[in-house]
Design an enzyme around this catalytic site. Structure first.
Site, short mmCIF file in Angstrom:
data_model
loop_
_atom_site.label_atom_id
_atom_site.label_comp_id
_atom_site.label_asym_id
_atom_site.label_seq_id
_atom_site.Cartn_x
_atom_site.Cartn_y
_atom_site.Cartn_z
N SER A 13 1.05 -1.25 -0.29
CA SER A 13 0.10 -0.05 -0.18
C SER A 13 0.79 1.14 -0.14
CB SER A 13 -1.25 -0.12 1.16
OG SER A 13 -0.36 0.26 2.32
N ARG A 66 23.49 -13.58 3.02
CA ARG A 66 22.69 -12.23 2.69
C ARG A 66 23.51 -11.53 1.55
NH1 ARG A 66 18.55 -10.54 6.36
NH2 ARG A 66 18.62 -11.90 8.04
N MET A 91 10.47 -6.44 3.99
CA MET A 91 10.72 -7.07 5.18
C MET A 91 12.17 -7.96 5.47
SD MET A 91 8.54 -5.58 6.71
CE MET A 91 8.24 -6.07 8.45
N LEU A 94 18.97 -5.63 5.47
CA LEU A 94 20.25 -5.42 4.38
C LEU A 94 21.35 -5.01 5.03
CD1 LEU A 94 17.89 -3.11 1.84
CD2 LEU A 94 18.84 -5.45 1.41
N ASN A 108 13.53 4.48 3.70
CA ASN A 108 12.55 3.41 4.33
C ASN A 108 11.50 3.83 5.15
OD1 ASN A 108 11.61 0.85 5.20
ND2 ASN A 108 12.62 1.11 7.16
N HIS A 110 9.02 3.26 8.16
CA HIS A 110 8.84 2.30 9.46
C HIS A 110 7.69 2.98 10.38
CE1 HIS A 110 10.08 -0.33 12.54
NE2 HIS A 110 9.92 0.58 13.52
N ASP A 146 16.50 -0.01 10.90
CA ASP A 146 15.60 1.21 11.31
C ASP A 146 16.28 2.25 11.97
OD1 ASP A 146 13.47 -0.35 10.36
OD2 ASP A 146 13.23 -1.27 12.23
#
Ligand code: GAR
Length: 201
Positions: A13, A66, A91, A94, A108, A110, A146
């Site tokens: 969304s 990763r 989700m 990185l 980003n 959050h 974050d």
């Protein structure tokens, strides 16, 4: 024109809010690709509906590696030549190997007022803490989860009787306003934080 890659894992969304805003004539940015780490991410169909190319880079074949997942992302992005990346409900963590390459060019959203409530279950944690105010944050992405310079925040009141679900829904409405507004500024080179205060009605 800045070329934007949007990364999603789910319904997308926020991605839709970004794509629809970039479709407004005169915007300094355009979406060049939507990348998902899951083939079942709902955001993929919504991007296709809007004429934006999509790619899937599944993290699972890479297991715990990763770096290999991030190399596959970089390879998938190359043909689309993005200038900026917007994480929109992506989700996967990185690592510095990827975030350093995109330092100052990746943002980003959050669902908390960072630095409060990094990670998951942000709405339940705000309720458990008895917070009177909650919201969302757009920030530059660094290797720390974050974290990174804050580019914007939207604040809403926590209401009597709120559940994690009702709070999430009201925060999500704010995400859809905040993220496009911050991207507009960021794409134009403006990193001055944007604060939307909806706590006084
Ligand atoms: C949004 O609430 C976003 O803030 C959150 O995931 C949701 C994605 O919804 N992101 C994170 O928690 C990242 N740490 P959407 O797919 O409908 O945009």
């Amino acid at each position: 024109m800045r070329r934007v890659a949007v990364f999603v894992s789910g319904g997308g969304s926020n991605m839709v809010a970004l794509l629809d805003d970039m479709a407004v004539p005169g915007h300094a940015a355009m979406p060049c690709v939507v990348l998902a780490n899951r083939a079942d991410a709902g955001g993929l169909a919504r991007a296709t509906e809007r004429g934006v190319p999509t790619v899937v880079v599944d993290h699972r074949p890479h297991g715990p590696d990763r770096a290999a997942f991030e190399a596959a992302i970089s390879e998938a992005l190359t043909p689309f030549a993005p200038d900026l990346i917007c994480l929109a409900g992506f989700m996967r963590k990185l690592t510095a190997g990827f975030t350093d390459q995109w330092a100052g060019r990746m943002i980003n959203i959050h669902p908390s007022l960072l630095p409060k409530y990094k990670g998951l279950n942000t709405h339940a944690r705000a309720l458990e803490a008895g917070d009177a105010v909650h919201g969302c944050t757009v920030h530059e992405v660094t290797a720390a989860l974050d974290d990174g310079p804050i580019l914007g925040q939207a604040r809403i009141p926590v209401l009597a009787g709120d559940t994690p679900q009702t709070l999430a829904a009201r925060v999500l409405e704010q995400e859809h306003l905040l993220y496009p507004a911050v991207l507009r500024r960021f794409a134009a080179g403006d990193r001055t934080p944007l604060f939307l205060d909806n706590t006084k009605t």
